[in-house]
Design an enzyme around this catalytic site. Structure first.
Site, short mmCIF file in Angstrom:
data_model
loop_
_atom_site.label_atom_id
_atom_site.label_comp_id
_atom_site.label_asym_id
_atom_site.label_seq_id
_atom_site.Cartn_x
_atom_site.Cartn_y
_atom_site.Cartn_z
N ASP A 295 0.86 -1.17 0.00
CA ASP A 295 0.00 0.00 0.00
C ASP A 295 0.90 1.23 0.00
O ASP A 295 2.09 1.17 0.35
CB ASP A 295 -0.94 -0.01 1.21
CG ASP A 295 -2.23 0.75 0.92
OD1 ASP A 295 -2.26 1.58 0.00
OD2 ASP A 295 -3.22 0.51 1.62
N GLU A 654 -17.20 9.98 4.48
CA GLU A 654 -16.61 8.68 4.79
C GLU A 654 -15.68 8.28 3.65
O GLU A 654 -16.00 8.48 2.48
CB GLU A 654 -17.69 7.61 5.01
CG GLU A 654 -18.58 7.35 3.81
CD GLU A 654 -19.52 6.18 4.02
OE1 GLU A 654 -19.39 5.45 5.02
OE2 GLU A 654 -20.42 5.99 3.17
#
Length: 908
Positions: A295, A654
């Site tokens: 990542d 979100e």
């Protein structure tokens, strides 16, 4: 044309390798020309390619990769292990950016078909549809890649290596990135993942269509604010029962090419450096043989600490697992992380030569990583004659084609979940409606996060107006979406934008100047007057390039037509000055109708991290924040028969590691599940009018709609339904089809019913272990028709270790055609401990039935679903007693349309 251009790139590569002066790739096939390369030139290029094994397409991709890597220096190898891989001209290797996204459509590279967000795709419970969606996404990805490569553009978001799908388990509704997943169930997630991966990677025996990457391996699902430093513990039972199954299915059934390892630590070591996670489990037990990408920033997290942050050498404090960059690179590669996605702090793998010199790693281990990477590129046909690659002639014309857009709408229709209906839906044709709410006309609810740019976006308001006519619709925003955040920003309209001529008179339009330099130096390349500032560019203004940086200045005068307090929202890379002062997104600007307000907007189209020049846009939006939104909403309801309330949240609240901090939201996550306070107050006042209120909720996660469930006659869960959402929603509300979406997550009544967010034990989490009473259970969803189940059965006693075949008859017992999601659950009467699921989805299918029609459905339950994992992670099969299999329209105990049978275990 595309074949010719593609051959040009291939010829250029082969010429560079053989250094054949007679071979000139630009002679007849430069970008913008048509026709094939001369036959003799083509032959020479092919012969040149055959000189070196790595350019020989008859060899296996791995053989070619090994030969190529053997010709690289150590420094060159390290340069390939970075998402922004460098060119190696002496070997004919062009630069390549490994970073691309395809979560629910090709993302961040301009126009693309935008499908429902991943959580909405899961709500269809339709494997065949998922395969079709992913196939369409990879078609568009291929088309875009060749379009860019034809002009030697190998930029971020232009490649064929997609960092999708996200198959983490949505174990806690507070997680902001849960919208990117296929929900809380490992089996549903795995089935969706298998079909997505197969659609992305294609079905050719030799070449990959594109690379799919399953992420984030493997114990990862928030919280977002602390993901760079958290250390999670998972029991062996939870590991194999919850966190690994979807990854295993993607590897076993779809041969997924790539895995992304996560930020957080697991059992004391960063995920990308965990020997147990990466070596023992991934390469060992799961048998994965593809490549692993970190990542973005995860390798830097190994050594970021307080001292480095203080010295400006790191952006934040993370794991502090090792001390140096070289140690971080070495341990990552030794544990099997092959590619470093950077974080703005540069390529961590460039420290590998230093690590080799220090004895931290040997070059052979580095070779293995680079071989894995180039095996994937050769499988993509990256350096082969386009005539050999079945996907290389995919035309750019298919992107956002009518057929693809229609598929997006079909998928949206099948993703919408009818949570409650007291009979008010579907609406009668002549119903006059008041459309109220911050998500009624909110573009962001269509695209969610990791999105492409839709070509035909239709909001709920637009869809309803088109459906029933503007004369039958009144509209009001009603409230902010949360706190002081407005969702109704729109481009400043042309009718209030002017510039002054030499005499000081106002002339319509704003003056624009475009510069080749992003820092806006020198003379402009292009000057013109434009109506307003609302642009998307396929090519860079001024240079006409696909990937050029540039600068722009717009100057003019705003003359408002109404008094008000306005807020302005410039696009990324931009800043705005009004009346001589810089204005940010939270700054209020008081304006008087008819007065002149000089403004300047500058755009510095930058190549910072992350780079996304393939998505070029500029806008200047505004909204009037001085309106009485509540009064407007109540006035809009006066002549309406029904109030349609469009609320919930959006992906600005979100999402991934965001800078949001207000009631209910923190850093991308949620701190409670309730409707934001301004909306809750508005809904109650709308209800107090005495008119029926139908709610359509947008969110990527579960909402605690407790009051709404008790008081409103109907509720629809829309998730984030893609670019054609408005049409799909309007058709559902007026009964053009029967809703068939089913929840892929549990809707809880409160976070108070859940364990601590940081607790990675599955105890009391998801429908499989939850001991409380949900608001809406996993698998829930209503229809406009009715379905009945009968004659569920299995063939004899169950033999442990074997698959189980379940059959059931399903009848449409209503008076409307409909689609039913047949759900098969297993309930164990011999549950030995709380780590074993009390109920578990073990199979599902979809059937379309006319009124009165019956279908016999047969579902094969894999042996792994019949068994369970004990406390040591071992797959265990029932040896005594019996278990119950239920087939129906939802979980047993939560729906009446279910048929069950007890299954005896053979040998008892």
């Amino acid at each position: 044309m595309k074949n010719a251009i593609s051959r040009s790139s291939w010829l250029a590569t082969t010429c560079a390798i053989a250094m054949l002066t007679a071979c000139n790739a630009n002679d007849a096939t430069t970008a913008g020309q048509t026709g094939a390369a001369p036959a003799a030139q083509d032959t020479q290029a092919a012969e040149a390619a055959a000189v070196l094994p790595y350019m020989n397409p008859d060899l296996s991709p791995e053989e070619r990769a090994k030969d190529l890597v053997s010709r690289m220096t150590l420094e060159e190898k390290a340069s390939q292990m970075y998402d922004k891989a460098a060119a190696i001209p002496r070997l004919g290797i062009h630069e390549y950016n490994w970073w691309n996204e395809a979560l629910h459509g090709v993302a961040r590279a301009g126009h693309a078909t935008v499908f429902p967000q991943a959580i909405g795709l899961a709500a269809t419970w339709d494997e065949d549809l998922m395969l079709e969606v992913a196939t369409t996404i990879s078609d568009e990805g291929r088309a875009k890649h060749h379009y860019y490569a034809a002009e030697d553009v190998y930029a971020m978001y232009g490649g064929l290596t997609f960092w999708s799908p996200n198959i983490n388990i949505f174990r806690d509704p507070r997680w902001g990135r849960g919208q990117e997943t296929y929900g809380e169930d490992p089996f549903l997630t795995g089935r969706m993942a298998v079909n997505f991966v197969n659609g992305i990677q294609g079905d050719d025996d030799k070449y990959l269509k594109a690379v799919a990457t399953v992420k984030h391996y493997a114990v990862h699902s928030g919280p977002e604010p602390s993901r760079h430093r958290d250390d999670y513990i998972a029991t062996d039972a939870d590991l194999w029962e919850t966190y690994l199954p979807a990854f295993k299915m993607a590897m076993d059934e779809a041969d997924v090419e790539s895995v992304m390892c996560a930020y957080n630590a697991v059992w004391g070591a960063p995920a990308c450096a965990s020997e147990r996670l990466m070596v023992d489990l991934l390469r060992g037990d799961l048998g994965f043989d593809g490549y692993v990408v970190s990542d973005c920033g995860a390798i830097g997290d190994f050594y970021y600490d307080e001292e480095k942050v203080a010295a400006g050498e790191a952006p934040y404090v993370a794991h502090d697992y090792v001390d140096t960059r070289a140690e971080a690179a070495a341990v990552a590669v030794k544990m099997g992380t092959d590619l470093n996605c950077g974080d703005g702090e540069g390529n961590k793998m460039d420290a590998l030569p230093e690590a080799v010199a220090q004895g931290l790693i040997d070059e052979e281990t580095i070779d293995q990583s680079v071989i894995r990477l180039y095996t994937a590129l050769f499988r993509l046909g990256m350096y082969d004659n386009p005539s050999l690659v079945p996907y290389a002639d995919t035309s750019i014309d298919i992107v956002a084609s009518d057929e693809n857009i229609a598929l997006s709408e079909e998928t949206a229709r099948k993703s919408l979940v009818l949570l409650k209906n007291d009979g008010i839906l579907p609406l009668a044709d002549d119903t006059k409606v008041a459309v109220i709410g911050p998500n009624a006309d909110n573009w962001w609810t269509l695209v969610a996060n990791y999105y492409g740019r839709p070509t035909q976006p239709v909001t709920a308001l637009e869809g309803i107006k088109a459906k029933v006519g503007e004369e039958n619709v009144t509209y009001a925003l009603g409230s902010t979406i949360a706190g002081d955040i407005y969702s109704d920003y729109k481009p400043v309209p042309a009718n209030v934008l002017f510039h002054e001529d030499e005499s000081g008179e106002l002339v319509s339009g704003v003056q624009a100047a475009y510069y080749e330099d992003k820092f806006i130096s020198g003379e402009p390349l292009l000057e013109q007057v434009e109506d307003n500032i609302d642009f998307y560019w396929e090519r860079t203004p001024g240079t006409n390039g696909l990937n050029d940086e540039f600068g722009a200045i717009w100057q003019g005068v705003i003359v408002p037509e109404e008094d008000g307090v306005y807020r302005f929202q410039p696009s990324r890379w931009s800043k705005v000055e009004i009346d001589g002062r810089e204005v940010g997104e939270t700054d209020d600007v008081e304006m008087k109708a008819g007065e002149r307000y000089p403004f300047t907007m500058t755009l510095n189209f930058d190549s910072g991290w992350p780079r996304d020049q393939l998505d070029k846009y500029a806008y200047l939006n505004w909204t009037n924040v001085s309106r009485d939104l509540e009064a407007e909403a109540l006035a809009a309801t006066e002549d309406a028969d029904v109030i349609l309330y469009f609320g919930g949240i959006d992906a600005n609240l979100e999402g991934e590691e965001m800078g949001v901090e207000l009631d209910g939201f923190l850093g991308g996550d949620r701190t409670h599940l309730k409707l934001p306070a301004p909306q809750e107050a508005l809904v109650k006042k709308l209800h107090a009018t005495g008119k029926p209120v139908v709610m359509v909720n947008f969110s990527g996660s579960a909402m605690a709609l407790n009051w709404e469930d008790e008081n409103l006659p109907a509720i629809v869960q829309a998730f984030y339904p893609g670019e054609k959402a408005g049409e799909a929603i309007a058709d559902l509300l007026w009964g053009e089809y029967s809703p068939s979406g089913r929840l892929p997550v549990t809707f809880y009544k409160s976070v108070e019913d859940l364990p601590d967010f940081l607790d990675y034990s599955m105890e009391n989490r998801t429908y499989k272990y939850f001991e409380g009473e949900p608001l809406y259970p996993f698998g829930h969803g209503l229809s406009y028709t009715a379905f009945s189940y009968s004659d569920v059965g299995v063939a004899g006693d169950y033999v442990p270790g074997e698959d189980l075949t379940v059959s059931v008859d399903v009848t449409n017992s209503g008076d409307m055609a409909g689609r039913e999601v047949v759900q098969v659950y297993l309930t164990r009467t011999d549950r030995p401990n709380r780590s074993v699921p009390k109920v578990e989805l073990v199979g599902f299918d979809v059937v379309d039935l006319q009124p009165g029609e019956t279908a016999s459905v047969e579902v094969t339950v894999p042996a792994s679903q019949v068994g369970y994992h004990d406390e040591n992670g071992n797959l265990t099969f029932p040896e005594a007693g019996s278990f119950t299999v239920s087939a129906g329209g939802g979980q047993p105990g939560f729906t009446g349309n279910v048929s069950s049978v007890e299954v005896a275990v053979a040998g008892e």
